[in-house]
Structures are given as structure tokens and as C-alpha cells.
Design a protein around this motif. Structure first.
Motif, PDB file in Angstrom:
ATOM      1  N   GLU A   1       0.845  -1.197   0.000  1.00 29.48           N
ATOM      2  CA  GLU A   1       0.000   0.000   0.000  1.00 29.48           C
ATOM      3  C   GLU A   1       0.879   1.246   0.000  1.00 29.48           C
ATOM      4  OE1 GLU A   1      -3.821  -1.965   2.359  1.00 29.48           O
ATOM      5  OE2 GLU A   1      -2.521  -0.569   3.428  1.00 29.48           O
ATOM      6  N   ILE A   2       0.433   2.272  -0.713  1.00 27.36           N
ATOM      7  CA  ILE A   2       1.232   3.471  -0.944  1.00 27.36           C
ATOM      8  C   ILE A   2       0.420   4.705  -0.571  1.00 27.36           C
ATOM      9  CG2 ILE A   2       2.383   4.865  -2.719  1.00 27.36           C
ATOM     10  CD1 ILE A   2       3.798   2.298  -2.509  1.00 27.36           C
ATOM     11  N   ALA A   3       1.064   5.666   0.093  1.00 24.98           N
ATOM     12  CA  ALA A   3       0.477   6.980   0.332  1.00 24.98           C
ATOM     13  C   ALA A   3       1.354   8.014  -0.347  1.00 24.98           C
ATOM     14  CB  ALA A   3       0.390   7.274   1.828  1.00 24.98           C
ATOM     15  N   SER A   4       0.734   9.013  -0.943  1.00 26.75           N
ATOM     16  CA  SER A   4       1.514  10.031  -1.643  1.00 26.75           C
ATOM     17  C   SER A   4       0.985  11.419  -1.352  1.00 26.75           C
ATOM     18  CB  SER A   4       1.477   9.768  -3.155  1.00 26.75           C
ATOM     19  OG  SER A   4       2.297  10.695  -3.840  1.00 26.75           O
ATOM     20  N   THR A   5       1.899  12.383  -1.335  1.00 26.09           N
ATOM     21  CA  THR A   5       1.537  13.797  -1.267  1.00 26.09           C
ATOM     22  C   THR A   5       2.359  14.531  -2.326  1.00 26.09           C
ATOM     23  OG1 THR A   5       3.254  14.260   0.389  1.00 26.09           O
ATOM     24  CG2 THR A   5       1.048  13.731   1.222  1.00 26.09           C
ATOM     25  N   ALA A   6       1.809  15.622  -2.813  1.00 24.39           N
ATOM     26  CA  ALA A   6       2.525  16.400  -3.830  1.00 24.39           C
ATOM     27  C   ALA A   6       2.244  17.870  -3.605  1.00 24.39           C
ATOM     28  CB  ALA A   6       2.092  15.970  -5.235  1.00 24.39           C
ATOM     29  N   GLY A   7       2.883  18.416  -2.556  1.00 25.08           N
ATOM     30  CA  GLY A   7       2.794  19.839  -2.279  1.00 25.08           C
ATOM     31  C   GLY A   7       4.044  20.518  -2.810  1.00 25.08           C
ATOM     32  N   THR A   8       4.659  21.371  -1.995  1.00 31.54           N
ATOM     33  CA  THR A   8       5.911  22.024  -2.401  1.00 31.54           C
ATOM     34  C   THR A   8       6.936  20.984  -2.806  1.00 31.54           C
ATOM     35  OG1 THR A   8       5.442  23.828  -0.887  1.00 31.54           O
ATOM     36  CG2 THR A   8       7.704  23.623  -1.662  1.00 31.54           C
TER      37      THR A   8
ATOM     38  N   HIS B   1       2.774  23.905 -23.669  1.00 32.26           N
ATOM     39  CA  HIS B   1       3.646  22.746 -23.752  1.00 32.26           C
ATOM     40  C   HIS B   1       4.581  22.691 -22.533  1.00 32.26           C
ATOM     41  CE1 HIS B   1       2.486  22.848 -28.055  1.00 32.26           C
ATOM     42  NE2 HIS B   1       2.797  21.559 -28.050  1.00 32.26           N
ATOM     43  N   ILE B   2       5.132  23.842 -22.157  1.00 32.78           N
ATOM     44  CA  ILE B   2       6.034  23.890 -21.004  1.00 32.78           C
ATOM     45  C   ILE B   2       5.269  23.555 -19.722  1.00 32.78           C
ATOM     46  CG2 ILE B   2       7.524  25.404 -19.616  1.00 32.78           C
ATOM     47  CD1 ILE B   2       8.205  26.883 -22.212  1.00 32.78           C
ATOM     48  N   MET B   3       4.044  24.075 -19.610  1.00 28.77           N
ATOM     49  CA  MET B   3       3.241  23.795 -18.410  1.00 28.77           C
ATOM     50  C   MET B   3       2.963  22.298 -18.275  1.00 28.77           C
ATOM     51  SD  MET B   3       0.557  26.975 -18.101  1.00 28.77           S
ATOM     52  CE  MET B   3       0.138  27.236 -19.809  1.00 28.77           C
ATOM     53  N   ARG B   4       2.579  21.663 -19.394  1.00 27.75           N
ATOM     54  CA  ARG B   4       2.293  20.226 -19.328  1.00 27.75           C
ATOM     55  C   ARG B   4       3.577  19.434 -19.068  1.00 27.75           C
ATOM     56  NH1 ARG B   4      -2.008  16.407 -21.505  1.00 27.75           N
ATOM     57  NH2 ARG B   4      -1.041  14.407 -21.011  1.00 27.75           N
ATOM     58  N   ALA B   5       4.667  19.812 -19.758  1.00 28.28           N
ATOM     59  CA  ALA B   5       5.929  19.094 -19.571  1.00 28.28           C
ATOM     60  C   ALA B   5       6.414  19.177 -18.125  1.00 28.28           C
ATOM     61  CB  ALA B   5       6.986  19.657 -20.518  1.00 28.28           C
ATOM     62  N   ALA B   6       6.118  20.294 -17.462  1.00 29.97           N
ATOM     63  CA  ALA B   6       6.499  20.435 -16.047  1.00 29.97           C
ATOM     64  C   ALA B   6       5.764  19.408 -15.195  1.00 29.97           C
ATOM     65  CB  ALA B   6       6.215  21.847 -15.560  1.00 29.97           C
ATOM     66  N   GLN B   7       4.455  19.302 -15.396  1.00 31.42           N
ATOM     67  CA  GLN B   7       3.685  18.330 -14.605  1.00 31.42           C
ATOM     68  C   GLN B   7       4.105  16.901 -14.940  1.00 31.42           C
ATOM     69  OE1 GLN B   7      -0.435  18.696 -13.886  1.00 31.42           O
ATOM     70  NE2 GLN B   7      -0.372  20.890 -13.503  1.00 31.42           N
ATOM     71  N   GLU B   8       4.339  16.638 -16.208  1.00 33.28           N
ATOM     72  CA  GLU B   8       4.788  15.296 -16.587  1.00 33.28           C
ATOM     73  C   GLU B   8       6.162  15.007 -15.974  1.00 33.28           C
ATOM     74  OE1 GLU B   8       2.508  14.524 -20.844  1.00 33.28           O
ATOM     75  OE2 GLU B   8       4.516  15.440 -20.875  1.00 33.28           O
TER      76      GLU B   8
ATOM     77  N   PHE C   1      -1.731  15.470 -13.990  1.00 34.63           N
ATOM     78  CA  PHE C   1      -0.827  14.865 -13.014  1.00 34.63           C
ATOM     79  C   PHE C   1      -1.315  13.475 -12.614  1.00 34.63           C
ATOM     80  CE2 PHE C   1       0.482  13.954  -8.676  1.00 34.63           C
ATOM     81  CZ  PHE C   1       1.840  14.228  -8.707  1.00 34.63           C
ATOM     82  N   ARG C   2      -2.590  13.367 -12.285  1.00 31.71           N
ATOM     83  CA  ARG C   2      -3.153  12.097 -11.806  1.00 31.71           C
ATOM     84  C   ARG C   2      -3.130  11.038 -12.900  1.00 31.71           C
ATOM     85  NH1 ARG C   2      -8.371  15.045  -9.265  1.00 31.71           N
ATOM     86  NH2 ARG C   2      -9.239  14.305 -11.213  1.00 31.71           N
ATOM     87  N   ASN C   3      -3.586  11.400 -14.101  1.00 26.78           N
ATOM     88  CA  ASN C   3      -3.659  10.419 -15.180  1.00 26.78           C
ATOM     89  C   ASN C   3      -2.268   9.944 -15.603  1.00 26.78           C
ATOM     90  OD1 ASN C   3      -6.437  10.613 -15.244  1.00 26.78           O
ATOM     91  ND2 ASN C   3      -6.473  12.192 -16.820  1.00 26.78           N
ATOM     92  N   THR C   4      -1.309  10.877 -15.615  1.00 22.35           N
ATOM     93  CA  THR C   4       0.057  10.499 -15.980  1.00 22.35           C
ATOM     94  C   THR C   4       0.650   9.558 -14.945  1.00 22.35           C
ATOM     95  OG1 THR C   4       0.330  12.653 -17.079  1.00 22.35           O
ATOM     96  CG2 THR C   4       2.321  11.384 -16.656  1.00 22.35           C
ATOM     97  N   LEU C   5       0.448   9.862 -13.661  1.00 20.72           N
ATOM     98  CA  LEU C   5       0.986   9.015 -12.595  1.00 20.72           C
ATOM     99  C   LEU C   5       0.373   7.620 -12.640  1.00 20.72           C
ATOM    100  CD1 LEU C   5       2.774   8.662 -10.115  1.00 20.72           C
ATOM    101  CD2 LEU C   5       0.945   9.654  -8.717  1.00 20.72           C
ATOM    102  N   ALA C   6      -0.940   7.538 -12.808  1.00 20.50           N
ATOM    103  CA  ALA C   6      -1.599   6.226 -12.871  1.00 20.50           C
ATOM    104  C   ALA C   6      -1.116   5.431 -14.084  1.00 20.50           C
ATOM    105  CB  ALA C   6      -3.117   6.405 -12.920  1.00 20.50           C
ATOM    106  N   SER C   7      -0.992   6.105 -15.218  1.00 22.80           N
ATOM    107  CA  SER C   7      -0.701   5.396 -16.467  1.00 22.80           C
ATOM    108  C   SER C   7       0.750   4.946 -16.568  1.00 22.80           C
ATOM    109  CB  SER C   7      -1.074   6.287 -17.657  1.00 22.80           C
ATOM    110  OG  SER C   7      -2.453   6.622 -17.600  1.00 22.80           O
TER     111      SER C   7
END
Length: 499
Positions: A260-267, A379-386, A422-428
Motif C-alpha cells: 500500500e502506498i500513500a503520496s503527497t505532492a505539495g511544495t 507545452h512547457i506547463m504540461r511538460a512540467a507536470q509530466e 498529473f493524476r492520469n500520468t501518474l496512474a498510467s
């Protein structure tokens, strides 16, 4: 029927939060935090970070006063108290339980050379085999700094405490700690199942500087008369749970069992997974601690991956790249039209200092693959999240090498987890299902207290009312596009590391 409330404190470096949870319904009746602006961190020299433990106590009092008033609760209504706290801090007290110096907190880096020397002198086999980590910049190494640089003060120390131990001591008049707490300070020997005497001896610490050990879930102590009068609580109220902020976040998400995994993504970003047997990363790219349900008889280890450059990169992009005044939600809408992989733009997100997952290298942030004729701000905004997601997946590969089977990720619906991309990329990319919950550290600490005092028989009963807000499955249809984008990112990172 009289109210039955559980009280939870979450002692952070920016504020102290308190919550009252109805023990029968699991609903949070009131919550508050102080100060309303971030608490000060003293940095007398570069790399130092200290706080006055009295400030934590004062803010805990203010938070408690507000939630008791807001809920209309009386002292008799509080059935148990749980504490979550910022990890790795050092609080030194004398025989009269008086604090001897400001706490050296988690983000203070002065002790790095002491931990590195101990690792080199004692050897990797000894440290990793017994501590599951390098002594690093953790609590024991911080105390070694005090011993060398403040010897007169060191001689006055009766007990060393973590921030949560200190709050418990102020509540009860009793100084104690937990195995989980000792492990985060590098003072628990996982092989011999006792305090790490070899490390205490190496640093020249007396064994009795370690406070008495109590189980994480138990009546560890009770509210003393002085604290009851000061706080408006009932004398004898049990203090029955204590956990560091990341193990406690996992508890708050009902993460207790292997895989089981817990994750946070703040700062910064954290992936915290549970292992069922003692193990470690030979390169110390992730840290292994005793999870809240670890006992001498049951191995439950929390493996902690921390990425410095997560939400801070997203915030930088919003300030410096996105159209002025745009919200995070509007940013997410803009980048939704950009294909998976950002049409070849790849961002390495490590611009917030050295990264442990990269063996403490400082590789910085870089943008790769920009075509002036094709690429836009979006493109830069998406690439940052990816890029942030890919850094998570890069670290999760280390966890998988340690034997962790990552199939499900639990997270609070907050910060980066508010972004579909962010969520879809992490799951996939990870292949894991993501479940998002309504959760909070102080609420988790309150429910932990309910487990510790016997109101709840186990974690499943304590978190039966945990509210699931969303489930994100891997995108099977576009799997190849995600995997290819990650492979390109990883190739760029490895090229930078080699150069």
C-alpha cells in the motif's frame, strides 16, 4: 448521549493544527491551526533551521481553545489524544524537563558531515544492515553536532525528544518515545530489535539519553494536573498515539499493509510505501523507517521517497511562464489540449537543491526538446507536470527493486493531485490505481488515538468513514504514449547524470 471526541494535534514547522473527531461517527467536529501565517524558522547561519518548542506548545494551546469553543466541547468529552509531528527534529531537555536550546528541525543540514563520517567509519554493511539507512542528517547526527559544538550544554541533557515527544511530555509530564520515532532518528536497530547501541557508542552518547519506549498505539501517558489546568483538559485523559508526519499521513489514508502506498505532492513530493520485511536501498536513495504498526514481532516498514522539486516547479511555471494572473485550474485547462508527452518537450524538475533519489546530486532543472516553431507556454506547463510525475516514477522504481509491489496509491485530493494531467500520468506510467480521499493529518492522529485507547478495534474500523472522492485508473488505451514519454525523460536525465 454525551459526546465522545478524539483530539488530534499535528505539529508542523509552519503551524500546529488541532482537530476534534466524533469517535462514533468519524466526522471532524472542529479544526483550527495557529499561527495563521507561517511560523518563523530561525536560520542563524546558512543551512541552519531552528524553532523554539515553546512556540509549538503555545500554538497547540491556541488551536485547542478554538476547536473546543467551535464544537461546544467540554473537557469530559475528550476521550483520547493523538499527536502527529514534523519528523527528524531534536529537542534537548534537562532533568527538570526544561528545554536547553532551540530545536534543530528536519530541514537543518548542519549535521550532514557527522552522519557521513559515521557511515564511512562504521561501514555500509553495519549501517544499512542495522539502521536500514545511512545516519545521514537525522536526529542522532544532529545530537553529535551539539556534543561537539556545545559540550557544556550537551552535559546537561537528560533526554532527547522528537517534536511529538516534546508535546506529549508537556501534556503528561512524562518523557517517552516510540520505536517509529527512534527509527526516524537513526536510533533503532532493526536487526537486533532494540535501540542502536553501536551508533550511540560511536557518537559517545549515554544510553539513558534515549527516553523510555512506549508502543505507538497504547496509553502512552495521561494528561497531568498542570497541563489539564493550563489547557482546560481533564486530568487523566489518555495520550494514546504518536507518529511522524509521513507515517501519520499514511495512517490517515488507511495505509498499513505491504504494497500500500500513500503520496503527497505539495511544495515537495512524497511517496511512502509499506514493506512487510526489513530491507533497504544500497544507495540510500530512499529511506526506510518503522511504520506506525511496526512491532518487534511484526515487520511493517515505511519506505520514504522524497522529491524536492515538485509543486515548487509548478508554482514557478505559474509565476514565470503562464499568462499573468492565471489560476492553477486555468493552467490545467490550458495544458489539457497538449498531447501526452508534450510533443517532445521534457523537463527535468530538480531545481530545488540536491535530490536524495539521485544520490544527493544537484542536477538542477532543465527544459529539453523545445522547437520554436511548434511549442507554446502550454507545452512547457504540461511538460512540467509530466516531469514531476516522471520523477515520482523514477523513485518508485527504487522501491520496486526493494520488493514493493505498487498497485494502488492513496492520496488526499489536494495540491498537485487536483490536476487531471498529473493524476492520469501518474496512474498510467506507474500502472497503479489512484484513490483520492478527504483526509487530514490531525484527523488521522485523532483516529490513531482512538485505536490506541481501544475505542476502535483496528485501523479498518477507525477509518471506515474515510471519504473516497475519486478513483483514477491507468489509461490503457494511451499506455504506449505515456511509457514512451517517460522513457525519453529518463534518457535525458541519465545523460545529465553522466555529463
Amino acid at each position: 448521549m454525551a459526546n465522545r471526541y478524539l483530539l488530534g494535534f499535528d505539529v508542523g514547522s509552519s503551524s500546529v493544527k488541532a482537530s476534534l473527531v466524533d469517535a462514533d461517527t468519524g466526522v471532524c467536529a472542529a479544526t483550527a491551526f495557529y499561527p495563521e501565517k507561517e511560523a518563523p524558522i530561525m536560520a542563524v547561519k546558512a543551512g541552519w533551521a531552528e524553532q523554539d518548542p515553546q512556540m509549538w506548545w503555545d500554538n497547540a494551546k491556541l488551536s485547542l481553545k478554538k476547536i473546543m469553543a467551535d464544537a461546544g466541547a467540554s473537557a469530559d468529552d475528550i476521550k483520547a489524544i493523538g499527536i502527529s509531528y514534523q519528523m527528524h527534529g531534536l529537542v534537548c531537555v534537562d532533568k527538570n524537563q526544561q528545554v536547553l536550546r532551540p530545536s534543530i528541525i528536519w530541514c537543518d543540514s548542519r549535521a550532514v558531515p557527522y552522519g557521513e563520517k559515521a557511515f564511512n567509519d562504521l561501514g555500509a554493511d553495519q549501517c544499512l544492515g542495522h539502521l536500514l539507512n545511512s545516519p545521514g542528517n537525522f536526529t542522532a547526527a544532529k545530537l553529535a553536532w551539539v556534543k561537539e559544538n556545545e559540550p557544556e550544554l550537551f552535559d546537561k541533557i537528560d533526554k532527547i525528544l522528537l517534536p511529538g515527544d516534546y508535546i506529549a511530555m508537556r501534556l503528561s509530564g512524562v518523557a517517552n518515545t516510540t520505536i517509529s520515532g527512534l527509527s526516524e532518528g537513526m536510533m533503532w536497530d532493526f536487526k537486533d530489535k532494540k535501540p542502536a547501541k553501536f551508533l550511540l557508542d560511536y557518537f559517545g552518547f549515554p544510553e539513558d539519553v534515549v527516553a523510555d519506549i512506549v508502543p505507538t498505539f497504547s496509553i502512552q501517558s495521561t494528561v497531568c494536573k498542570a497541563a489539564a489546568e493550563e489547557l482546560g483538559l481533564k486530568e487523566g485523559t489518555p495520550i494514546s498515539y504518536r507518529g511522524g508526519d509521513q507515517p501519520n499521513n499514511a495512517l490517515s489514508l488507511n495505509v498499513f499493509n505491504p504494497g500500500e502506498i500513500a503520496s503527497t505532492a505539495g511544495t515537495s513530493g512524497v511517496v511512502y510505501g509499506v514493506l512487510g520485511e526489513a530491507n533497504y536501498d544500497p544507495k540510500s536513495r530512499v529511506n526506510t523507517f518503522a511504520h506506525v504498526n511496526y512491532t518487534k514481532e511484526l515487520d511493517r516498514l515505511g519506505v520514504l521517497l522524497c522529491i524536492n522539486g515538485t509543486g515548487i516547479l509548478n508554482a514557478w511555471v505559474r509565476r514565470n511562464v503562464a499568462p499573468e494572473g492565471i489560476s492553477y485550474s486555468e493552467m490545467n485547462d490550458m495544458m489539457a489540449n497538449i498531447p501526452i508527452g508534450s510533443e517532445g518537450v521534457s523537463i527535468i524538475p530538480f531545481g530545488n537543491g540536491a535530490e536524495r533519489v539521485l544520490e544527493n546530486r544537484e542536477v538542477g532543472c532543465s527544459i529539453n526538446g523545445i522547437n520554436f516553431n511548434k511549442h507554446s507556454k502550454a507545452h512547457i506547463m504540461r511538460a512540467a507536470q509530466e516531469g514531476i510525475v516522471f520523477s515520482f516514477c523514477y523513485g518508485m522504481e527504487v522501491m520496486q527493486q526493494m520488493g514493493m509491489d505498487i498497485k494502488k496509491i492513496h492520496a488526499g485530493k489536494a495540491n498537485m493531485f487536483l490536476s487531471d494531467i498529473f493524476r492520469n500520468t501518474l496512474a498510467s506510467v506507474s500502472g497503479a490505481t489512484i484513490e483520492l480521499y478527504e483526509t487530514d493529518g490531525s484527523v488521522g492522529a485523532a483516529k490513531g488515538a482512538g485505536m490506541g485507547c481501544g475505542i476502535y478495534k483496528d485501523n479498518n474500523e477507525a477509518f471506515a468513514t474515510l471519504k473516497k472522492l475519486a478513483v483514477i485508473e491507468p489509461d490503457v488505451q494511451n499506455k504506449d504514449a505515456y511509457i514512451n514519454a517517460y522513457a525519453e525523460w529518463k534518457a535525458n536525465l541519465e545523460q545529465i547524470i553522466k555529463s
